[in-house]
Design an enzyme around this catalytic site. Structure first.
Site: not given
Length: 242
Positions: A117, A119
């Site tokens: 991921k 963000h």
């Protein structure tokens, strides 16, 4: 061949539940190795509340029993590789706390993302930080060992220390030969199992909730002689040396 010790009642109950839930089935099944197996275990069907409770309790009991028999065995985190290992890690951690809150109440769980991921909190892992922690991998099965080795690599990359591995089923059969992989049949050579190989490579205990020997003994206790005979014949042909 029978076990050297009586099969615990909880294992017999788990085998019986697996039968009635069509998780453990008997017939003719072609495996990836091109072997024809008389039995098949579909761990993905532990998907209803009562079945999740049964399998997670069995994982917890297996880990707890091993820790009681081996006082030096201890761990801080259960790592469930995505995707099947994720619910196993969470539910087993909860069941461990129920067995012994004082010893297991602070055990955490974690799992990896398939894609990192970029963000929010970001990163590869979700759940407990494993840096500097003792980690047990929990998963459903170990076939060729590829997924387990990937999980071991992830733990190392995140600063964790692997101290054990636990799976649902140990088929206790030798690794496929190259001729089997080509669909040409077994070459008859003596070989160890995938679990045995991983145990040797890592130097950590590799536990299983149920082994083929357990299933044979459980089916014998349930009076299923025909299935026992077929499994014994399969084990005679493909049983591992470890």
């Amino acid at each position: 061949m029978s076990t050297t010790a009586p099969l615990p009642d909880w294992k017999t109950s788990l085998i019986s539940l697996s039968l009635t839930s069509n998780i453990l089935t008997f017939g003719t099944y072609k495996l990836k190795s091109h072997r024809i197996s008389p039995y098949f275990v579909n761990c993905g069907l532990f998907s209803k509340a009562r079945l999740i409770r049964a399998i997670s309790t069995a994982y917890a009991q297996t880990l707890h029993a091993h820790a009681q028999q081996n006082p030096s065995f201890d761990f801080d985190v259960l790592f469930g590789p995505a995707y099947k290992g994720i619910p196993l890690a969470a539910t087993t951690a909860e069941k461990l706390a129920g067995l012994d809150e004082g010893r297991w109440g602070e055990v955490g769980y974690t799992f990896n993302r398939k894609e990192v991921k970029d963000h929010g909190e970001g990163g590869l892992m979700v759940g407990e930080d494993i840096r500097g922690k003792r980690v047990v991998i929990i998963d459903d099965v170990m076939t060729a060992g590829t997924a387990i080795r990937e999980a071991i690599s992830i733990i190392a990359s995140q600063g964790g220390k692997l101290v054990g591995i636990i799976v649902a089923i140990d088929r206790q059969e030798k690794m496929p030969s190259e001729s089997e992989k080509r669909g040409e049949g077994d070459d008859g050579s003596v070989r160890g199992s995938t679990i045995g190989e991983v145990r040797t490579e890592t130097g950590v205990p590799v536990l299983a909730v149920l082994t083929l020997e357990d299933i044979v003994e459980g089916m014998r206790k349930l009076g299923r002689g025909e299935e026992v005979q077929r499994m014994e014949e399969y084990r005679q042909r493909y049983g591992a040396t470890d």
